[in-house]
Design an enzyme around this catalytic site. Structure first.
Site, mmCIF file in Angstrom:
data_model
loop_
_atom_site.group_PDB
_atom_site.id
_atom_site.type_symbol
_atom_site.label_atom_id
_atom_site.label_comp_id
_atom_site.label_asym_id
_atom_site.label_seq_id
_atom_site.Cartn_x
_atom_site.Cartn_y
_atom_site.Cartn_z
ATOM 1 N N GLN A 117 10.578 3.232 -0.473
ATOM 2 C CA GLN A 117 9.171 3.557 -0.256
ATOM 3 C C GLN A 117 8.377 2.259 -0.161
ATOM 4 O OE1 GLN A 117 6.244 4.877 -3.393
ATOM 5 N NE2 GLN A 117 6.669 6.881 -2.476
ATOM 6 N N TYR A 202 -4.419 3.876 -2.079
ATOM 7 C CA TYR A 202 -3.891 2.578 -1.651
ATOM 8 C C TYR A 202 -4.309 2.309 -0.207
ATOM 9 C CZ TYR A 202 -1.107 3.039 -5.900
ATOM 10 O OH TYR A 202 -0.706 3.205 -7.205
#
Length: 208
Positions: A117, A202
């Site tokens: 990820q 994010y």
């Protein structure tokens, strides 16, 4: 239940044709519908940002415990993409070799698949490791001081977080290139799939 879970996942290709393109047969068949989700741990080491034995044990134990798919925690594409000083990365060859060791161990000792990820903290970066105050900004002027933040807009994540700079076109092209290079390194490590972190405030989610 015990039935097969067939997930349509795009596998990465590491050859010259390009990373991230779907293979002709992109169905990754997982025995048992059980996935060990990635969670940011931040135990990689404050200075080196290289995954170590903690990550090997954490992911390896779940692979051997029967999970069909295990995921690395959000792994940063550059030093200024980190959430905390302890976040692992994939922006240099030392980090690639460390991740490759973990991938090879999982493949050699279990039937599990392992995913990477990739992410960029964006406006939520430059914060303390969780056990010192989750989402608390780093104190400036210390050994673990903060770093400049980027986001879609010059808006702080919260009143206590540092103000990010709105990204320019040049910033976007640089960050895109960092994601591409990290994806190539992930492919070279032998990861079975790649996921982009587009949540939690994010960087990528700040554009959504």
């Amino acid at each position: 239940d015990d039935e097969l879970a067939t997930l349509q996942l795009y596998l990465m290709r590491s050859h010259a044709a390009g990373v991230g393109e779907p293979l002709a047969d992109s169905a990754l068949r997982l025995i048992m519908a059980l996935k060990a989700a990635s969670l940011a741990r931040g135990f990689s080491g404050v200075r080196v940002r290289i995954p170590g034995d903690y990550h090997l044990v954490h992911l390896g134990a779940r692979a051997m415990g029967g999970a069909a798919l295990v995921f690395a925690e959000m792994t940063c594409t550059s030093a200024d993409a980190r959430i905390t000083p302890g976040c692992p990365g994939l922006w240099n060859e030392a980090q690639r070799h460390a991740w490759q060791r973990i991938v090879e161990w999982v493949h050699a000792n279990s039937d599990a698949k392992i995913g990477m990820q990739l992410g960029h903290a964006g406006p939520k970066g430059a914060t303390r490791v969780p056990w010192e105050g989750e989402n608390e900004p780093l104190a400036e002027g210390t050994d673990a001081g903060g770093w400049p933040l980027l986001a879609a807009s010059a808006l702080a994540w919260s009143p206590k977080n540092a103000l990010p700079r709105a990204m320019t076109r040049a910033d976007m092209e640089r960050v895109r290139g960092e994601f591409v290079q990290a994806a190539r390194r992930a492919a070279a490590c032998g990861f079975d799939m790649l996921e982009l972190h587009c949540a939690h405030g994010y960087l990528l989610s700040s554009f959504l």
